[in-house]
Scaffold this motif. Structure first.
Motif, PDB file in Angstrom:
ATOM      1  N   SER A 215      77.211  58.649-101.161  1.00  0.00           N
ATOM      2  CA  SER A 215      78.264  57.879-100.492  1.00  0.00           C
ATOM      3  C   SER A 215      79.641  58.303-100.973  1.00  0.00           C
ATOM      4  CB  SER A 215      78.056  56.382-100.737  1.00  0.00           C
ATOM      5  OG  SER A 215      76.845  55.943-100.158  1.00  0.00           O
ATOM      6  N   THR A 216      79.764  58.494-102.289  1.00  0.00           N
ATOM      7  CA  THR A 216      81.063  58.908-102.834  1.00  0.00           C
ATOM      8  C   THR A 216      81.470  60.275-102.275  1.00  0.00           C
ATOM      9  OG1 THR A 216      80.627  57.662-104.867  1.00  0.00           O
ATOM     10  CG2 THR A 216      82.334  59.393-104.941  1.00  0.00           C
ATOM     11  N   ARG A 217      80.520  61.191-102.298  1.00  0.00           N
ATOM     12  CA  ARG A 217      80.811  62.547-101.830  1.00  0.00           C
ATOM     13  C   ARG A 217      81.080  62.583-100.322  1.00  0.00           C
ATOM     14  NH1 ARG A 217      76.644  64.500-103.690  1.00  0.00           N
ATOM     15  NH2 ARG A 217      75.342  64.647-101.812  1.00  0.00           N
ATOM     16  N   ASN A 218      80.211  61.952 -99.553  1.00  0.00           N
ATOM     17  CA  ASN A 218      80.349  62.000 -98.098  1.00  0.00           C
ATOM     18  C   ASN A 218      81.554  61.202 -97.609  1.00  0.00           C
ATOM     19  OD1 ASN A 218      78.053  63.518 -98.140  1.00  0.00           O
ATOM     20  ND2 ASN A 218      76.932  62.300 -96.632  1.00  0.00           N
ATOM     21  N   ASN A 219      81.803  60.042 -98.252  1.00  0.00           N
ATOM     22  CA  ASN A 219      82.958  59.242 -97.827  1.00  0.00           C
ATOM     23  C   ASN A 219      84.270  59.975 -98.093  1.00  0.00           C
ATOM     24  OD1 ASN A 219      81.595  57.010 -96.768  1.00  0.00           O
ATOM     25  ND2 ASN A 219      81.410  56.042 -98.786  1.00  0.00           N
ATOM     26  N   LYS A 220      84.318  60.706 -99.174  1.00  0.00           N
ATOM     27  CA  LYS A 220      85.503  61.497 -99.449  1.00  0.00           C
ATOM     28  C   LYS A 220      85.702  62.549 -98.360  1.00  0.00           C
ATOM     29  CE  LYS A 220      87.603  64.562-102.880  1.00  0.00           C
ATOM     30  NZ  LYS A 220      87.429  65.220-104.209  1.00  0.00           N
ATOM     31  N   ARG A 221      84.597  63.201 -97.999  1.00  0.00           N
ATOM     32  CA  ARG A 221      84.671  64.218 -96.945  1.00  0.00           C
ATOM     33  C   ARG A 221      84.969  63.583 -95.589  1.00  0.00           C
ATOM     34  NH1 ARG A 221      86.530  68.784 -95.351  1.00  0.00           N
ATOM     35  NH2 ARG A 221      85.251  69.847 -93.770  1.00  0.00           N
ATOM     36  N   ILE A 222      84.379  62.386 -95.364  1.00  0.00           N
ATOM     37  CA  ILE A 222      84.633  61.685 -94.099  1.00  0.00           C
ATOM     38  C   ILE A 222      86.103  61.315 -93.976  1.00  0.00           C
ATOM     39  CG2 ILE A 222      84.225  59.514 -92.870  1.00  0.00           C
ATOM     40  CD1 ILE A 222      81.301  59.695 -93.824  1.00  0.00           C
ATOM     41  N   ASN A 223      86.689  60.850 -95.076  1.00  0.00           N
ATOM     42  CA  ASN A 223      88.104  60.492 -95.056  1.00  0.00           C
ATOM     43  C   ASN A 223      88.979  61.714 -94.752  1.00  0.00           C
ATOM     44  OD1 ASN A 223      87.576  57.791 -95.619  1.00  0.00           O
ATOM     45  ND2 ASN A 223      87.700  58.101 -97.840  1.00  0.00           N
ATOM     46  N   GLU A 224      88.604  62.856 -95.350  1.00  0.00           N
ATOM     47  CA  GLU A 224      89.360  64.086 -95.084  1.00  0.00           C
ATOM     48  C   GLU A 224      89.253  64.488 -93.614  1.00  0.00           C
ATOM     49  OE1 GLU A 224      87.711  66.896 -97.740  1.00  0.00           O
ATOM     50  OE2 GLU A 224      88.749  66.112 -99.524  1.00  0.00           O
ATOM     51  N   LEU A 225      88.013  64.415 -93.090  1.00  0.00           N
ATOM     52  CA  LEU A 225      87.814  64.759 -91.694  1.00  0.00           C
ATOM     53  C   LEU A 225      88.502  63.764 -90.754  1.00  0.00           C
ATOM     54  CD1 LEU A 225      84.042  65.813 -91.782  1.00  0.00           C
ATOM     55  CD2 LEU A 225      86.016  67.324 -91.515  1.00  0.00           C
ATOM     56  N   GLN A 226      88.482  62.469 -91.138  1.00  0.00           N
ATOM     57  CA  GLN A 226      89.125  61.465 -90.310  1.00  0.00           C
ATOM     58  C   GLN A 226      90.636  61.672 -90.267  1.00  0.00           C
ATOM     59  OE1 GLN A 226      87.366  59.112 -88.434  1.00  0.00           O
ATOM     60  NE2 GLN A 226      89.401  58.985 -87.483  1.00  0.00           N
ATOM     61  N   ASP A 227      91.206  62.075 -91.396  1.00  0.00           N
ATOM     62  CA  ASP A 227      92.634  62.398 -91.418  1.00  0.00           C
ATOM     63  C   ASP A 227      92.931  63.577 -90.492  1.00  0.00           C
ATOM     64  OD1 ASP A 227      93.134  60.374 -93.209  1.00  0.00           O
ATOM     65  OD2 ASP A 227      93.066  61.665 -94.992  1.00  0.00           O
ATOM     66  N   ALA A 228      92.019  64.564 -90.518  1.00  0.00           N
ATOM     67  CA  ALA A 228      92.196  65.717 -89.629  1.00  0.00           C
ATOM     68  C   ALA A 228      92.093  65.293 -88.167  1.00  0.00           C
ATOM     69  CB  ALA A 228      91.153  66.781 -89.944  1.00  0.00           C
ATOM     70  N   VAL A 229      91.171  64.356 -87.859  1.00  0.00           N
ATOM     71  CA  VAL A 229      91.030  63.848 -86.496  1.00  0.00           C
ATOM     72  C   VAL A 229      92.281  63.101 -86.068  1.00  0.00           C
ATOM     73  CG1 VAL A 229      89.779  62.195 -85.045  1.00  0.00           C
ATOM     74  CG2 VAL A 229      88.517  63.747 -86.539  1.00  0.00           C
ATOM     75  N   ASP A 230      92.828  62.287 -86.995  1.00  0.00           N
ATOM     76  CA  ASP A 230      94.047  61.534 -86.674  1.00  0.00           C
ATOM     77  C   ASP A 230      95.220  62.475 -86.390  1.00  0.00           C
ATOM     78  OD1 ASP A 230      92.626  59.213 -87.012  1.00  0.00           O
ATOM     79  OD2 ASP A 230      93.281  58.899 -89.090  1.00  0.00           O
ATOM     80  N   ARG A 231      95.335  63.507 -87.214  1.00  0.00           N
ATOM     81  CA  ARG A 231      96.403  64.480 -86.978  1.00  0.00           C
ATOM     82  C   ARG A 231      96.194  65.195 -85.640  1.00  0.00           C
ATOM     83  NH1 ARG A 231      95.493  65.552 -92.498  1.00  0.00           N
ATOM     84  NH2 ARG A 231      94.294  67.422 -91.951  1.00  0.00           N
ATOM     85  N   LYS A 232      94.932  65.522 -85.356  1.00  0.00           N
ATOM     86  CA  LYS A 232      94.615  66.185 -84.091  1.00  0.00           C
ATOM     87  C   LYS A 232      94.931  65.271 -82.913  1.00  0.00           C
ATOM     88  CE  LYS A 232      92.823  69.914 -82.247  1.00  0.00           C
ATOM     89  NZ  LYS A 232      93.397  71.250 -82.463  1.00  0.00           N
ATOM     90  N   ASP A 233      94.597  63.985 -83.031  1.00  0.00           N
ATOM     91  CA  ASP A 233      94.894  63.036 -81.952  1.00  0.00           C
ATOM     92  C   ASP A 233      96.395  62.905 -81.732  1.00  0.00           C
ATOM     93  OD1 ASP A 233      92.247  62.548 -81.460  1.00  0.00           O
ATOM     94  OD2 ASP A 233      92.143  60.754 -82.707  1.00  0.00           O
TER      95      ASP A 233
END
Length: 347
Positions: A215-233
């Motif tokens: 959870s710690t590892r994936n959530n960190k990666r998810i947050n990074e990807l979500q930030d990338a999605v937000d920037r893309k949006d």
């Protein structure tokens, strides 16, 4: 009235001196001249309106419209005045064929703007539909270009979340197995906290630890990807706002709209054809009037005048050659022979 008749005679390209000797031909050539004049006038009006729809400038449209009308007037006047009524229909038609072909081309060019004005009320709704279709196509092309990279980030997030969800299911299953072993509802069916329970409890604790790490590892990666999605949006929204909703109001768009409604309505399609045929008839009318008019006294008198001019020209050339030969008789023999050959060749 005489001034108007004289003006139309000038428009017809006829010789006024000859026409005055042929009173019966006066009205015919006045009619031909009037046809030529009004054809040029209609051409000027139609061309002026056509150019106004293009340039949207009254001065330019008026100037070029008058220039176009004068060109058509001069062209018709030249062709009609140069046609000779010899009683040979084929040769006369052959001579007029370039003007007939040009008339068809000119009619197509001139009739279109007037058709657009006539069917303006029918064209406007079609233009709105064309604008909506164009914007929908732009949106589709835009999202087809930007969505793949965003969807790729979204798929990565879904994979990471799915890994956590699977690990949660595994953890819950191990915890449930240990609990059932403890209360005797599962496993060995004996209510105790013996070795079997401890083993299952250790397995559940190990899976819980794995879950926390995952959870710690994936959530960190998810947050990074979500930030990338937000920037893309944010970028997609900015580019989307830049899409121009252009108003389709130009001549090309209106002609396309007219073609579309013509395909939908046979009445409009027939009206288009009749308007086109009307302009073709107007454009070729000066030549048709000349072709259909019978040979008359003016034609005979014109032919006689042209023949007399040719005879006078030939007599003048013959007289000049005779005088030259007479002068050449005083020259030496070899020069005399050379000059005589030249004069004979010119006759």
């Amino acid at each position: 009235m005489n001034r108007i008749t004289s003006f139309f005679w000038i428009c017809s390209g006829a010789d006024r001196n000859l026409l005055q000797k042929c009173p019966t031909e006066s009205s015919k050539y006045a009619g031909i001249g009037a046809t030529i004049f009004f054809t040029g006038l209609f051409a000027a009006i139609a061309a002026g309106y056509a150019l106004f729809t293009v340039f949207d400038h009254l001065g330019l449209a008026t100037a070029f419209g008058l220039l176009w009308g004068l060109m058509i007037f001069n062209l018709d006047r030249y062709i009609v005045s140069s046609m000779r009524k010899e009683g040979r229909t084929k040769s006369e038609l052959l001579m007029a064929s370039p003007r007939l072909i040009l008339a068809i081309i000119i009619s197509i060019v001139i009739a279109k703007p007037l058709e657009l004005k006539i069917f303006e009320k029918e064209i406007e709704p079609e233009l709105v539909m064309m604008e909506q279709e164009t914007y929908a196509r732009q949106e589709k092309e835009f999202y087809a270009r930007v969505n793949p990279s965003r969807d790729s980030l979204g798929r990565q997030i879904d994979i990471l979340k799915k890994e956590i969800a699977l690990k949660v299911l595994e953890r819950n299953s191990r915890v449930r197995a240990a609990q059932e072993e403890a209360d005797g509802t599962g496993g060995s069916k004996k209510k105790n906290l013996g070795p079997i329970y401890k083993i299952k409890k250790a397995d559940a604790d190990a899976v819980e630890k794995e879950l926390q790490e995952l959870s710690t590892r994936n959530n960190k990666r998810i947050n990074e990807l979500q930030d990338a999605v937000d920037r893309k949006d944010s970028l997609i929204a900015g580019e989307y706002n830049l899409l121009e909703k252009k108003k389709m109001n130009g001549p090309a768009a209106r002609m396309e709209a007219l073609d579309r409604i013509s395909d939908k309505s046979s009445a409009i399609a027939w009206a288009n054809w009749f308007i086109m045929l009307l302009f073709i008839a107007i454009e070729i009318s000066p030549v048709l009037v000349k072709l259909m008019s019978p040979r008359g006294p003016y034609d005979n008198l014109l032919r006689q005048t042209e023949h007399e001019f040719k005879v006078q020209e030939l007599e003048s050339v013959t007289k000049q050659n005779a005088e030259a030969k007479e002068k050449a008789s005083t020259l030496p023999t070899h020069e005399k022979n050379f000059l005589s050959d030249k004069l004979d060749a010119s006759l």
